[in-house]
Every structure is written in C-alpha cells, then in structure tokens.
Design a protein around this motif. Sequence first.
Motif, PDB file in Angstrom:
ATOM      1  N   ARG A   4       0.709  -1.193  -0.200  1.00  0.00           N
ATOM      2  CA  ARG A   4       0.459   0.343   0.025  1.00  0.00           C
ATOM      3  C   ARG A   4       1.057   1.027   0.172  1.00  0.00           C
ATOM      4  O   ARG A   4       2.118   1.492   0.502  1.00  0.00           O
ATOM      5  CB  ARG A   4      -0.575   0.233   1.319  1.00  0.00           C
ATOM      6  CG  ARG A   4      -1.977  -0.958   1.366  1.00  0.00           C
ATOM      7  CD  ARG A   4      -2.671  -1.055   0.617  1.00  0.00           C
ATOM      8  NE  ARG A   4      -4.107  -1.965   0.572  1.00  0.00           N
ATOM      9  CZ  ARG A   4      -3.900  -3.428   0.147  1.00  0.00           C
ATOM     10  NH1 ARG A   4      -3.253  -3.650  -0.523  1.00  0.00           N
ATOM     11  NH2 ARG A   4      -5.195  -3.820   0.994  1.00  0.00           N
ATOM     12  N   VAL A   5       0.766   2.258  -0.718  1.00  0.00           N
ATOM     13  CA  VAL A   5       1.088   3.388  -1.554  1.00  0.00           C
ATOM     14  C   VAL A   5       0.613   4.708  -0.247  1.00  0.00           C
ATOM     15  O   VAL A   5      -0.704   5.297  -0.918  1.00  0.00           O
ATOM     16  CB  VAL A   5       1.711   3.906  -2.288  1.00  0.00           C
ATOM     17  CG1 VAL A   5       3.007   5.383  -2.354  1.00  0.00           C
ATOM     18  CG2 VAL A   5       2.496   2.771  -2.619  1.00  0.00           C
ATOM     19  N   ALA A   6       0.799   5.319   0.651  1.00  0.00           N
ATOM     20  CA  ALA A   6      -0.166   6.288   1.597  1.00  0.00           C
ATOM     21  C   ALA A   6       0.560   7.674   1.047  1.00  0.00           C
ATOM     22  O   ALA A   6       1.800   8.191   1.535  1.00  0.00           O
ATOM     23  CB  ALA A   6       0.131   6.117   3.616  1.00  0.00           C
ATOM     24  N   VAL A   7      -0.444   8.570   0.319  1.00  0.00           N
ATOM     25  CA  VAL A   7       0.136  10.091   0.303  1.00  0.00           C
ATOM     26  C   VAL A   7      -1.069  10.703   0.633  1.00  0.00           C
ATOM     27  O   VAL A   7      -2.337  10.711   0.571  1.00  0.00           O
ATOM     28  CB  VAL A   7       0.722   9.988  -0.711  1.00  0.00           C
ATOM     29  CG1 VAL A   7       1.762   9.102  -1.402  1.00  0.00           C
ATOM     30  CG2 VAL A   7      -0.061   8.970  -1.819  1.00  0.00           C
ATOM     31  N   GLN A   8      -1.028  11.912   0.151  1.00  0.00           N
ATOM     32  CA  GLN A   8      -1.602  12.626   0.500  1.00  0.00           C
ATOM     33  C   GLN A   8      -2.644  13.085  -0.685  1.00  0.00           C
ATOM     34  O   GLN A   8      -1.852  12.638  -1.997  1.00  0.00           O
ATOM     35  CB  GLN A   8      -1.118  14.196   1.060  1.00  0.00           C
ATOM     36  CG  GLN A   8      -0.971  14.050   2.401  1.00  0.00           C
ATOM     37  CD  GLN A   8      -0.937  16.331   2.050  1.00  0.00           C
ATOM     38  OE1 GLN A   8      -0.019  16.582   1.549  1.00  0.00           O
ATOM     39  NE2 GLN A   8      -1.315  17.111   2.805  1.00  0.00           N
ATOM     40  N   PRO A   9      -3.654  13.324  -1.115  1.00  0.00           N
ATOM     41  CA  PRO A   9      -4.393  13.748  -1.893  1.00  0.00           C
ATOM     42  C   PRO A   9      -3.653  13.758  -3.739  1.00  0.00           C
ATOM     43  O   PRO A   9      -4.265  13.013  -4.370  1.00  0.00           O
ATOM     44  CB  PRO A   9      -5.751  14.201  -1.807  1.00  0.00           C
ATOM     45  CG  PRO A   9      -5.710  14.532  -0.198  1.00  0.00           C
ATOM     46  CD  PRO A   9      -3.918  14.132   0.077  1.00  0.00           C
ATOM     47  N   SER A  10      -2.643  15.214  -3.738  1.00  0.00           N
ATOM     48  CA  SER A  10      -2.336  14.971  -4.845  1.00  0.00           C
ATOM     49  C   SER A  10      -1.739  14.672  -5.031  1.00  0.00           C
ATOM     50  O   SER A  10      -1.316  14.596  -6.579  1.00  0.00           O
ATOM     51  CB  SER A  10      -1.166  16.615  -4.544  1.00  0.00           C
ATOM     52  OG  SER A  10      -0.421  16.868  -2.866  1.00  0.00           O
ATOM     53  N   LEU A  11      -0.800  13.585  -4.487  1.00  0.00           N
ATOM     54  CA  LEU A  11      -0.434  12.457  -5.233  1.00  0.00           C
ATOM     55  C   LEU A  11      -0.945  11.065  -5.737  1.00  0.00           C
ATOM     56  O   LEU A  11      -0.549  10.432  -5.625  1.00  0.00           O
ATOM     57  CB  LEU A  11       0.902  12.028  -4.108  1.00  0.00           C
ATOM     58  CG  LEU A  11       2.241  13.169  -4.558  1.00  0.00           C
ATOM     59  CD1 LEU A  11       3.248  12.420  -3.503  1.00  0.00           C
ATOM     60  CD2 LEU A  11       2.507  13.489  -5.586  1.00  0.00           C
ATOM     61  N   ILE A  12      -2.251  10.548  -4.967  1.00  0.00           N
ATOM     62  CA  ILE A  12      -3.139   9.479  -5.129  1.00  0.00           C
ATOM     63  C   ILE A  12      -3.219   9.261  -7.233  1.00  0.00           C
ATOM     64  O   ILE A  12      -3.308   7.923  -6.720  1.00  0.00           O
ATOM     65  CB  ILE A  12      -4.486   9.873  -4.852  1.00  0.00           C
ATOM     66  CG1 ILE A  12      -4.638  10.156  -3.556  1.00  0.00           C
ATOM     67  CG2 ILE A  12      -5.261   9.183  -5.504  1.00  0.00           C
ATOM     68  CD1 ILE A  12      -4.027   8.694  -2.566  1.00  0.00           C
TER      69      ILE A  12
END
Length: 391
Positions: free
Chosen positions: A32-40
């Motif tokens: 899983r890759v957890a990032v802020q919305p701008s990087l989804i």
Amino acid sequence: MRILFTAATFRSHLYPLVPLAWALRAAGHDVRVAVQPSLIGDVTAAGLPAVEVGRGPDFMSELRRSIGTGRGGPAAAPSIEQIVVPHIRIAEAVVADLVPFTQKWSPDLVVADPAAFAAPVIAKAAGIPLVLHTWGPMPDQLWGNLTSERAVRENWPKDLVAFLDKWNVELGPEYADLVVDPCPDELLAIRMAKRQVARYVPYNGAAVTPTWLDEPKRRPRVCITWGTTSEFMGAEVLNPPLLAIEALADLDVEIVAALGKAGRELLGETREHVRVVDWMPLSMLMPTCDALISQGGPGTVLAAVAHGVPQLIVPQMSAQPLGAQLLTASGAGLTLQPDDLTAYSVVEAVTELISGDSVVSAARSLAERNAARPDPTQIAPILQGLSDANR
C-alpha cells in the motif's frame, strides 16, 4: 508480507520508491502507498494501490507561508528550517490518518523517503521496522547528524525534534532499521547507518512515448529541465534555463525544453531546433540525450547518471549545490553558479559535455557502476529478512 510505503508530498520523493514497490508486488507481497490527495493519481498511474491520508493541509501553501516568513522574502532560497516546517505540518495530518489505518491493516514494515516524517512515528507505534529509501545526495544538515541522539537534538530543527519526541521516536543511529541508498558512492556527502546500496532505476511517471522520440537524431540532443521549483519560487527561477536556450541558438544542437507550463508561456514563439514540452518523464527522454542542463534536483541528476548522460548543473536551493559539487568532482558533469551563467559560459560548457572525452567517459562509467548494483528485485528479499527477524 505487508509493506506500507509513504512519501513526502512531492513527486520527486514518491517516484524513487516505485521500482521497489513494483518488485515487492511482483514477489507476491501486499503493498500500500499512503500519500496526500495530490499524489493519489501519481500512485495509481504507477499501478500501485493508494491510501489517501493527510487531508487538509496543502504542502505548497505551507511552504509558501514558511518561506514568506523568512527574512530573505519569498524569492530567497529557503533555509532548512523553512523547508522542514511544512513537512512537519503534513506529517501531523498524515499521522492522524495513518495510525488508525496501520492498526487495522497491520503492516510488517514501513518504507519511506526520509522527508516523510510520519514514517518513523508509524513504525514506532506499530513496533515494525522502518526502511528509509533515499532519493539522491542527502543533505548533511539533517542526515549527517544521525550519528548520535545528542547531534540530532543540537542540530535538527526544534519543531521536528519536538514532533518526534511526542511519539517517542529514537533519535540517532537507531532512527531507521535499514537505509536503501541508490546514490552512487561518488555523489555521497554522508553514509547513513545501516546502508544497503541499490541500483537507481529511473521512474518519472507514466506517459505515452511521442513519435519524434523514436526518430533518428540529426544533431546532438540537449535536454533543459528545471523541476518544479517555479511552482513555489515563482517564474523568475526559470531565467537561467531561458538564458541557456537563447545561448545555444547558434550551436548545432537540438534542444528539448521541458520547463512546464510556465516555461512554455515564457518561451513564447517557436524557435528553430527547440522542442518545447510541458513535461516528459526523464526515464523516457534521457536515453536519447547527449547532455542535460538542470538546477540539479536529485532525481534529475540520478536519472541522467543512470543513462550515462553528462550534465551541467546550475544549483539554486536545498541539496542542489551539494549534488553539483559532488557530480563535478566525479568528472561526469560541470557546474555553473547562477551569477556565472552567461551565453559564452553555457556554450563552452555544453560543447565540453558533448565532445569532451573525459566528461563523457566519466558519465558512462557512473552508469556502468550503477547498473552493477543490486536491483529492486534483489533488495526485496533483504526486506523480507528484516521483517522475519522482527517477528
């Protein structure tokens, strides 16, 4: 094995993680890759499962606010404190989402870029190993101080230390359980503890290959790119690449100007032998290039290194001066300070990059040594062993 990846809110911090995430998924592990919305969108475009975290604060807005509070004003190169403060604000928001997610998903380890300060918090809270994955020459203002807890407390920004203390994160050599480092030895300013060397595999996003890229070149190709600095430093930071384009007008070269939307607007009318693109993955473009001119962003530098492309760096901020100094010392590139940039100096430097036997040979040698390092598929079993040892 379940592996949680996370990155600071910059593509340049996310992209170096992608090849390792691919390798782990190909080996049958759950990622899983957890990032802020701008990087989804960037995560899903890479074919990886995304977890949206840290809703609310916007990194660029926080960075502009932080830079604006400095005595130098918005146009000045930000200090390490000014750069770190927005990362802390983001980490606070990310932790609020990631701690509950981690409790439910139960990952076996965390892999993160070093600027994702939520990662050591998650690893500590879940009792799992933390693997840092570097992105290039590491600035010694932070990472050179991991030699001891005292060095961290004396030299790291106080707000960052306070944030990590709140979660009982160990400060010093035990900060990370492993550091996967794709930076060539020639470009190292520091060697972080528990270092595992790795091959740098360029990934710069998904795109459709333009037809002209596969056509035979009629003259040497020079790429000019300036990263994303204009997004928060203003369009004036594009003055050096614009000067370089004008300087090379009479040289028998093809210029690919990858300066984003702002660069396209500033360039205006089409110039002969100049191909203007809003954006193109360097992993796609570099194999066709004979030289690169950039501000020296770590990902940009390493993409050229991986393909043996000689470089001219005009450093402006952050770790760029360090990378420029180390690359020049390796013989694989040249450096011009912004104040020394003239039409004559640009032409002289590019001529040397294209036809100089020494710099071309050094660039090829760096690429060969990078290719000889363990690739992501060989790093994946090492992470499996780290997880197994923690059980």
